[in-house]
Scaffold this active site. Structure first.
Site, mmCIF file in Angstrom:
data_model
loop_
_atom_site.group_PDB
_atom_site.id
_atom_site.type_symbol
_atom_site.label_atom_id
_atom_site.label_comp_id
_atom_site.label_asym_id
_atom_site.label_seq_id
_atom_site.Cartn_x
_atom_site.Cartn_y
_atom_site.Cartn_z
ATOM 1 C CG HIS A 1 -0.220 0.331 2.498
ATOM 2 N ND1 HIS A 1 0.420 -0.636 3.216
ATOM 3 C CD2 HIS A 1 -0.017 1.486 3.170
ATOM 4 C CE1 HIS A 1 0.972 -0.105 4.289
ATOM 5 N NE2 HIS A 1 0.737 1.189 4.282
HETATM 6 C C1 UD1 Z 1 -1.545 6.030 5.280
HETATM 7 C C2 UD1 Z 1 -0.207 6.534 5.764
HETATM 8 C C3 UD1 Z 1 0.824 5.422 5.685
HETATM 9 C C4 UD1 Z 1 0.341 4.187 6.399
HETATM 10 C C5 UD1 Z 1 -1.042 3.786 5.929
HETATM 11 C C6 UD1 Z 1 -1.560 2.684 6.779
HETATM 12 C C7 UD1 Z 1 0.195 8.916 5.331
HETATM 13 C C8 UD1 Z 1 0.985 9.874 4.555
HETATM 14 N N1 UD1 Z 1 0.300 7.637 4.960
HETATM 15 O O1 UD1 Z 1 -1.391 5.696 3.913
HETATM 16 O O2 UD1 Z 1 2.032 5.842 6.288
HETATM 17 O O3 UD1 Z 1 1.253 3.148 6.149
HETATM 18 O O4 UD1 Z 1 -1.932 4.901 6.032
HETATM 19 O O5 UD1 Z 1 -2.520 1.913 6.128
HETATM 20 O O6 UD1 Z 1 -0.482 9.282 6.268
HETATM 21 N N2 UD1 Z 1 -8.868 4.956 1.318
HETATM 22 C C9 UD1 Z 1 -10.142 4.422 1.270
HETATM 23 N N3 UD1 Z 1 -10.686 4.041 2.461
HETATM 24 C C10 UD1 Z 1 -10.064 4.178 3.666
HETATM 25 C C11 UD1 Z 1 -8.776 4.736 3.668
HETATM 26 C C12 UD1 Z 1 -8.193 5.127 2.488
HETATM 27 O O7 UD1 Z 1 -10.751 4.287 0.223
HETATM 28 O O8 UD1 Z 1 -10.635 3.802 4.694
HETATM 29 C C13 UD1 Z 1 -8.253 5.358 0.012
HETATM 30 C C14 UD1 Z 1 -8.634 6.779 -0.396
HETATM 31 O O9 UD1 Z 1 -8.705 6.808 -1.792
HETATM 32 C C15 UD1 Z 1 -7.436 7.571 0.042
HETATM 33 C C16 UD1 Z 1 -6.305 6.588 -0.238
HETATM 34 O O10 UD1 Z 1 -6.848 5.324 0.125
HETATM 35 O O11 UD1 Z 1 -7.304 8.768 -0.651
HETATM 36 C C17 UD1 Z 1 -5.068 6.819 0.555
HETATM 37 O O12 UD1 Z 1 -5.349 6.967 1.938
HETATM 38 P P1 UD1 Z 1 -4.367 7.834 2.861
HETATM 39 O O13 UD1 Z 1 -4.856 7.758 4.253
HETATM 40 O O14 UD1 Z 1 -4.123 9.161 2.264
HETATM 41 O O15 UD1 Z 1 -2.996 7.086 2.727
HETATM 42 P P2 UD1 Z 1 -2.619 5.560 2.947
HETATM 43 O O16 UD1 Z 1 -2.051 5.064 1.674
HETATM 44 O O17 UD1 Z 1 -3.733 4.815 3.563
HETATM 45 N N1 UDP Z 2 -3.444 -5.021 9.211
HETATM 46 C C1 UDP Z 2 -4.720 -5.518 9.442
HETATM 47 N N2 UDP Z 2 -5.465 -5.918 8.366
HETATM 48 C C2 UDP Z 2 -5.007 -5.868 7.087
HETATM 49 C C3 UDP Z 2 -3.685 -5.372 6.873
HETATM 50 C C4 UDP Z 2 -2.947 -4.946 7.953
HETATM 51 O O1 UDP Z 2 -5.168 -5.589 10.585
HETATM 52 O O2 UDP Z 2 -5.747 -6.240 6.175
HETATM 53 C C5 UDP Z 2 -2.659 -4.568 10.369
HETATM 54 C C6 UDP Z 2 -1.319 -5.237 10.502
HETATM 55 O O3 UDP Z 2 -1.444 -6.453 11.185
HETATM 56 C C7 UDP Z 2 -0.542 -4.199 11.276
HETATM 57 C C8 UDP Z 2 -1.089 -2.900 10.775
HETATM 58 O O4 UDP Z 2 -2.360 -3.196 10.190
HETATM 59 O O5 UDP Z 2 -0.799 -4.298 12.658
HETATM 60 C C9 UDP Z 2 -0.178 -2.319 9.748
HETATM 61 O O6 UDP Z 2 -0.799 -1.290 9.096
HETATM 62 P P1 UDP Z 2 -0.460 -0.868 7.624
HETATM 63 O O7 UDP Z 2 0.257 -1.941 6.931
HETATM 64 O O8 UDP Z 2 -1.724 -0.359 7.050
HETATM 65 O O9 UDP Z 2 0.447 0.416 7.860
HETATM 66 P P2 UDP Z 2 1.997 0.648 8.189
HETATM 67 O O10 UDP Z 2 2.379 -0.215 9.333
HETATM 68 O O11 UDP Z 2 2.755 0.373 6.945
HETATM 69 O O12 UDP Z 2 2.054 2.096 8.501
#
Ligand code: UD1
Ligand code: UDP
Length: 364
Positions: free
Chosen positions: A212
């Site tokens: 992601h």
């Molecule tokens: C964010 C964090 C990243 C973290 C990740 C955990 C930042 C800069 N990045 O990235 O460090 O590893 O969360 O998962 O804060 N979206 C949905 N539904 C949701 C959430 C997101 O559809 O519930 C989609 C939307 O199109 C959104 C895109 O995902 O614009 C990105 O979401 P965003 O929270 O900006 O960044 P992540 O890639 O989730």
């Molecule tokens: N995780 C979860 N369900 C999923 C994918 C990840 O519960 O489908 C949990 C995972 O076990 C970990 C956390 O989400 O505890 C990690 O989050 P993510 O990978 O979104 O973000 P990052 O750690 O890279 O910021």
């Protein structure tokens, strides 16, 4: 009485905050009164039920007093909206401390809003560095560290990073407490509550994959490299991939159809622990999942060019392969010959959450 505002918004932050919320409750019980009031503010950065609500339910996280519903959009726009709304909440709640986690846009907005109001900030997961300033996470964590009063580091490497940046001279409260995600894994593993559906899926041999990070999803060459490799691997060994909504949208936009990978919706934490515990190995670009692979005693192939969790690489648990198809395939071939000893203790004693609360109360 001490009022703490906890600012969270993204999936990994719910998991980290669950640990400290429990430690706060434990602290209150130990002193026989509600000495700490925790007000949870959810920025709404993640908003799908399987990216947010599920964690509050499963992990018994207290319900947020505020949900600001500020998810979506570019980094600058989202952070700006959060900054404005969080300032309003902080002005009305008048907390003694603002607690933030990790390195997301919610972390940065929470810490900057608090610092500008002269409210002390506590940063859990301080000091991590990838030394890649193109990552949004690197910007968020470095800036958050700089405005924090308490810097709770998960590893000695994180402490060294802060020392190298001169934090000792800045008079910050730095403490290596271990990793709250290790606390979480130990606590919730013991509960073993995966769904029947996931238990059935996990019966055969499989690899677990998650993808992601912006550095991969926002670069068509990288995302293709990763998914082409996983598709090849999946023709031989099942690959289970709980698909992050960001990645789902990118794959749709690129018109990439996954034919062999077993794609599922994002799963809750209990199901994720089960998937990690039963897999052959993990392929991921997630920060949290790299460590959880180690907790689950599984080798990890990391789909990034660098990692903040360098101790995993140094000790052979984690192989950094980036997003190159051939490198990913070569790393998969090497997995079968790998015999790893997971007895090493890298992430503390499982009581990191208690240390956060103790330190804040002792040095407030
Ligand atoms: C964010 C964090 C990243 C973290 C990740 C955990 C930042 C800069 N990045 O990235 O460090 O590893 O969360 O998962 O804060 N979206 C949905 N539904 C949701 C959430 C997101 O559809 O519930 C989609 C939307 O199109 C959104 C895109 O995902 O614009 C990105 O979401 P965003 O929270 O900006 O960044 P992540 O890639 O989730
Ligand atoms: N995780 C979860 N369900 C999923 C994918 C990840 O519960 O489908 C949990 C995972 O076990 C970990 C956390 O989400 O505890 C990690 O989050 P993510 O990978 O979104 O973000 P990052 O750690 O890279 O910021």
């Amino acid at each position: 009485m001490m009022k703490i505002i906890t600012v969270i918004g993204a999936r990994p932050q719910f998991i980290k905050a669950a640990v400290v919320s429990r430690a706060i409750e434990k602290y209150n019980e130990s002193v026989g009164k509600a000495e700490i009031e925790e007000v949870i503010v959810h920025t709404g950065q993640h908003y799908d039920a399987n990216m947010s609500e599920v964690f509050f339910e499963e992990m018994s996280i207290p319900q947020p007093k505020y949900n600001l519903h500020l998810g979506g959009g570019t980094h600058g726009a989202m952070t700006g909206r959060m900054l404005e709304k969080l300032e309003e909440v902080m002005l009305s709640e008048k907390p003694d401390v603002v607690l933030v986690y990790g390195d997301t846009d919610s972390t940065l907005a929470g810490s900057v809003a608090a610092a500008k109001l002269h409210i002390p900030v506590a940063h859990v997961e301080a000091g991590l560095r990838s030394f890649n300033m193109n990552m949004p996470e690197e910007i968020n964590r470095a800036l958050t560290d700089r405005v924090s009063k308490w810097l709770f580091c998960p590893t000695e490497t994180a402490m060294d990073n802060l020392r190298a940046e001169g934090y000792e001279k800045l008079g910050a409260n730095m403490l290596c407490i271990g990793d709250v995600m290790y606390d979480a894994a130990l606590f919730y593993w013991a509960q073993g509550k995966a769904s029947d559906e996931i238990k059935a899926l996990a019966k055969e041999d499989y690899y677990l994959a998650t993808v992601h990070r912006a550095e991969n999803t926002d670069d068509p060459v990288r995302i293709k490299g990763i998914f082409e490799a996983l598709e090849v691997i999946a023709q031989k060994t099942k690959v289970v991939l709980p698909l992050h909504p960001r990645t789902r949208k990118v794959l749709e936009k690129l018109g990439m159809k996954l034919q062999h990978i077993t794609c599922i919706d994002p799963v809750g934490y209990f199901d994720m622990l089960h998937l990690q515990g039963s897999c052959l190995a993990v392929f991921t670009d997630s920060g949290g999942v790299q460590k959880e692979a180690f907790f689950a005693e599984k080798p990890c192939i990391t789909l990034r060019d660098e990692t903040e969790w360098v101790e995993l690489v140094k000790n052979g648990y984690n192989t950094l392969v980036g997003a190159d198809k051939e490198k990913i395939l070569a790393a998969e071939k090497e997995l079968s010959g790998k015999k790893l000893d997971f007895s090493m203790n890298l992430y503390g004693d499982g009581h990191a959450g208690d240390k956060v609360v103790k330190m804040i109360m002792e040095t407030k």
